[in-house]
Motif scaffolding. Structure first.
Motif, PDB file in Angstrom:
ATOM      1  N   ASP A 165       0.870  -1.250  -0.024  1.00 35.31           N
ATOM      2  CA  ASP A 165       0.000  -0.036  -0.214  1.00 35.31           C
ATOM      3  C   ASP A 165       0.945   1.412  -0.039  1.00 35.31           C
ATOM      4  N   THR A 166       2.069   1.154   0.815  1.00 33.18           N
ATOM      5  CA  THR A 166       2.992   2.453   0.650  1.00 33.18           C
ATOM      6  C   THR A 166       3.428   2.802  -0.537  1.00 33.18           C
ATOM      7  N   ILE A 167       3.956   1.640  -1.385  1.00 27.33           N
ATOM      8  CA  ILE A 167       4.396   1.497  -2.622  1.00 27.33           C
ATOM      9  C   ILE A 167       3.214   2.371  -3.586  1.00 27.33           C
ATOM     10  N   ALA A 168       2.171   1.886  -3.518  1.00 31.01           N
ATOM     11  CA  ALA A 168       1.162   2.146  -4.237  1.00 31.01           C
ATOM     12  C   ALA A 168       0.824   3.723  -4.223  1.00 31.01           C
ATOM     13  N   ALA A 169       0.669   3.947  -2.896  1.00 29.64           N
ATOM     14  CA  ALA A 169       0.742   5.527  -2.426  1.00 29.64           C
ATOM     15  C   ALA A 169       1.786   6.408  -3.244  1.00 29.64           C
ATOM     16  N   GLY A 170       2.986   5.781  -3.230  1.00 25.56           N
ATOM     17  CA  GLY A 170       4.055   6.326  -3.881  1.00 25.56           C
ATOM     18  C   GLY A 170       3.842   6.549  -5.379  1.00 25.56           C
ATOM     19  N   LEU A 171       3.227   5.625  -5.892  1.00 25.19           N
ATOM     20  CA  LEU A 171       2.948   5.389  -7.417  1.00 25.19           C
ATOM     21  C   LEU A 171       2.032   6.458  -7.669  1.00 25.19           C
ATOM     22  N   GLU A 172       0.985   6.629  -6.895  1.00 26.48           N
ATOM     23  CA  GLU A 172      -0.111   7.542  -7.281  1.00 26.48           C
ATOM     24  C   GLU A 172       0.409   8.916  -7.122  1.00 26.48           C
ATOM     25  N   GLU A 173       1.528   9.183  -6.270  1.00 23.39           N
ATOM     26  CA  GLU A 173       1.964  10.610  -6.193  1.00 23.39           C
ATOM     27  C   GLU A 173       2.860  11.033  -7.441  1.00 23.39           C
ATOM     28  N   ILE A 174       3.766   9.955  -8.108  1.00 17.90           N
ATOM     29  CA  ILE A 174       4.242  10.147  -9.108  1.00 17.90           C
ATOM     30  C   ILE A 174       3.215  10.342 -10.364  1.00 17.90           C
ATOM     31  N   LYS A 175       2.331   9.749 -10.268  1.00 17.84           N
ATOM     32  CA  LYS A 175       1.326   9.897 -11.618  1.00 17.84           C
ATOM     33  C   LYS A 175       0.899  11.282 -11.146  1.00 17.84           C
ATOM     34  N   GLN A 176       0.245  11.796 -10.148  1.00 18.01           N
ATOM     35  CA  GLN A 176      -0.080  13.148 -10.155  1.00 18.01           C
ATOM     36  C   GLN A 176       1.131  14.136 -10.350  1.00 18.01           C
ATOM     37  N   ASN A 177       2.260  13.974 -10.106  1.00 16.72           N
ATOM     38  CA  ASN A 177       3.388  14.701 -10.517  1.00 16.72           C
ATOM     39  C   ASN A 177       3.869  14.550 -12.045  1.00 16.72           C
ATOM     40  N   GLU A 178       3.227  13.541 -12.747  1.00 15.31           N
ATOM     41  CA  GLU A 178       3.915  13.244 -14.073  1.00 15.31           C
ATOM     42  C   GLU A 178       3.668  14.724 -14.973  1.00 15.31           C
ATOM     43  N   GLY A 179       2.408  15.107 -14.823  1.00 14.53           N
ATOM     44  CA  GLY A 179       2.006  16.387 -15.698  1.00 14.53           C
ATOM     45  C   GLY A 179       2.829  17.144 -15.498  1.00 14.53           C
ATOM     46  N   ASN A 180       3.016  17.770 -14.417  1.00 13.26           N
ATOM     47  CA  ASN A 180       4.200  18.793 -14.159  1.00 13.26           C
ATOM     48  C   ASN A 180       5.660  18.556 -14.507  1.00 13.26           C
ATOM     49  N   ARG A 181       6.021  17.322 -14.166  1.00 10.07           N
ATOM     50  CA  ARG A 181       7.286  16.946 -14.921  1.00 10.07           C
ATOM     51  C   ARG A 181       7.389  17.258 -16.223  1.00 10.07           C
ATOM     52  N   LYS A 182       6.467  16.797 -16.994  1.00  8.66           N
ATOM     53  CA  LYS A 182       6.594  16.808 -18.585  1.00  8.66           C
ATOM     54  C   LYS A 182       6.549  18.128 -18.854  1.00  8.66           C
ATOM     55  N   SER A 183       5.731  19.290 -18.157  1.00 10.38           N
ATOM     56  CA  SER A 183       5.703  20.719 -18.634  1.00 10.38           C
ATOM     57  C   SER A 183       7.043  21.273 -18.277  1.00 10.38           C
ATOM     58  N   LYS A 184       7.602  20.879 -16.997  1.00 11.89           N
ATOM     59  CA  LYS A 184       8.943  21.452 -16.817  1.00 11.89           C
ATOM     60  C   LYS A 184      10.022  21.096 -17.911  1.00 11.89           C
ATOM     61  N   ILE A 185       9.761  19.570 -18.395  1.00 15.51           N
ATOM     62  CA  ILE A 185      10.753  19.372 -19.561  1.00 15.51           C
ATOM     63  C   ILE A 185      10.656  20.071 -20.767  1.00 15.51           C
ATOM     64  N   LYS A 186       9.296  20.339 -20.910  1.00 17.35           N
ATOM     65  CA  LYS A 186       9.008  21.035 -22.283  1.00 17.35           C
ATOM     66  C   LYS A 186       9.555  22.562 -21.897  1.00 17.35           C
ATOM     67  N   ASP A 187       9.228  23.289 -21.077  1.00 17.42           N
ATOM     68  CA  ASP A 187       9.809  24.667 -20.781  1.00 17.42           C
ATOM     69  C   ASP A 187      11.122  24.511 -20.860  1.00 17.42           C
ATOM     70  N   LYS A 188      11.924  23.597 -20.361  1.00 15.13           N
ATOM     71  CA  LYS A 188      13.131  23.894 -20.263  1.00 15.13           C
ATOM     72  C   LYS A 188      13.896  23.612 -21.762  1.00 15.13           C
ATOM     73  N   ILE A 189      13.233  22.534 -22.450  1.00 18.82           N
ATOM     74  CA  ILE A 189      13.757  22.391 -23.727  1.00 18.82           C
ATOM     75  C   ILE A 189      13.406  23.667 -24.867  1.00 18.82           C
ATOM     76  N   ARG A 190      12.284  24.456 -24.534  1.00 22.08           N
ATOM     77  CA  ARG A 190      11.815  25.537 -25.136  1.00 22.08           C
ATOM     78  C   ARG A 190      12.732  26.602 -25.072  1.00 22.08           C
ATOM     79  N   ASN A 191      12.958  26.658 -23.892  1.00 26.08           N
ATOM     80  CA  ASN A 191      14.138  27.923 -23.594  1.00 26.08           C
ATOM     81  C   ASN A 191      15.608  27.791 -24.192  1.00 26.08           C
ATOM     82  N   HIS A 192      15.855  26.522 -24.077  1.00 26.99           N
ATOM     83  CA  HIS A 192      17.263  26.274 -24.558  1.00 26.99           C
ATOM     84  C   HIS A 192      17.248  26.232 -26.190  1.00 26.99           C
ATOM     85  N   PHE A 193      16.191  25.649 -26.511  1.00 24.33           N
ATOM     86  CA  PHE A 193      15.954  26.045 -28.096  1.00 24.33           C
ATOM     87  C   PHE A 193      15.762  27.288 -28.669  1.00 24.33           C
TER      88      PHE A 193
END
Length: 293
Positions: A165-193
């Motif tokens: 259950d603890t691992i599953a809770a961590g998995l849910e946290e990662i899923k919720q943060n996945e959108g923010n992670r992708k946005s950060k990566i896109k912004d970083k690439i866009r700025n560098h580009f």
């Protein structure tokens, strides 16, 4: 429900003729590693004891100690032919007198003469009756050990479910943060580009291919799905009645593989904290799973 391989059981029996005590201890092992300590008269029954332990406990490092004591008078295991002893003694004494020889060893010599002492054959019927009683007590001790394993298994179940259950809770946290992670990566690439575009000419097709490759390399969608599947399957196996110990070990390896891949791909500090916490819980699972039957 799962069973633990750690167990203990003891049983006893007493009547007017004998006392029987049996103790069974078990620890975790990949196979049935059986150690038997029993009276010499039951040595030939060790294969039967092994088969009995195999049928009840299946596997584990198991030690069985059998104490067997008879009550009352104990018959000698030999018979002494007193008449024959006297004949030999008188004969040897007469020979000694005939040659004027005084020998202090006449008693010993007569006792060791042929057929004076003979072995008594054990009553097979009595031995078989004793074995029936001993086998019954061994079976009772093994069943008590198995019940102990079941109780320990219930405790293991609660611990393992908590870890999952603890691992599953961590998995849910990662899923919720996945959108923010992708946005950060896109912004970083866009700025560098944009910075790079002001200074260099580039091949648009080549750049697009590189960008797709980069995003695929960082994408953790498949790992998240597989990890969720493994966690649910682990929980399902915990609730089944059949032997699950080895299967849980294999599933733990797959869970670890997905967690490690997520950690290597995430490239995000917030996610790495969840990954580390999940790894810690997984180590607890692996340690506990070694003791599951």
């Amino acid at each position: 429900m799962i069973k633990s391989m750690t167990g203990y059981g003891n049983a006893g029996f007493e009547n007017d003729n004998l006392i029987i005590q049996v103790e069974v201890r078990s620890l975790n092992s990949k196979f049935l590693d059986l150690s038997i300590r029993s009276p010499r008269q039951f040595t030939e029954k060790e294969l039967e004891i092994r088969n009995l332990a195999q049928s009840i406990l299946d596997r584990g490092k198991v030690s069985i100690t059998v104490d067997f004591t008879t009550k009352g008078s104990v018959d000698l295991p030999v018979a002494i032919n007193e008449s024959l002893f006297q004949l030999f003694y008188q004969k040897y004494k007469g020979l000694a007198t005939l040659v004027n020889e005084s020998s202090p060893d006449l008693f010993k010599l007569a006792l060791q003469s042929p057929n004076v002492i003979s072995q008594i054959t054990t009553d097979e019927k009595d031995d078989e009756g004793d074995w029936i009683a001993v086998k019954k007590v061994i079976t009772e001790a093994l069943n008590k050990c198995d019940s102990f394993r079941q109780d320990e298994g219930n405790s293991l179940f609660e611990k393992l479910i908590g870890n999952i259950d603890t691992i599953a809770a961590g998995l849910e946290e990662i899923k919720q943060n996945e959108g923010n992670r992708k946005s950060k990566i896109k912004d970083k690439i866009r700025n560098h580009f944009n910075e790079w575009l002001d200074e260099n000419a580039f091949d648009a097709n080549r750049f697009e291919q590189e960008l797709i490759y980069y995003f695929e390399k960082l994408d953790i969608t498949e790992e998240l799905v597989r990890l969720d599947t493994h966690l649910k399957y682990f929980s399902k196996c915990l609730k089944e009645d059949t032997l699950q110990g080895k299967k849980l070990g294999f599933i733990s390896q797959e869970i670890g593989r997905e967690i490690n891949t997520i950690g290597s791909k995430a490239n995000d500090a917030a996610m790495q904290k969840h990954v580390i916490h999940m790894k810690d819980e997984l180590e607890k699972i692996k340690e506990q799973a070694l003791n599951v039957l």
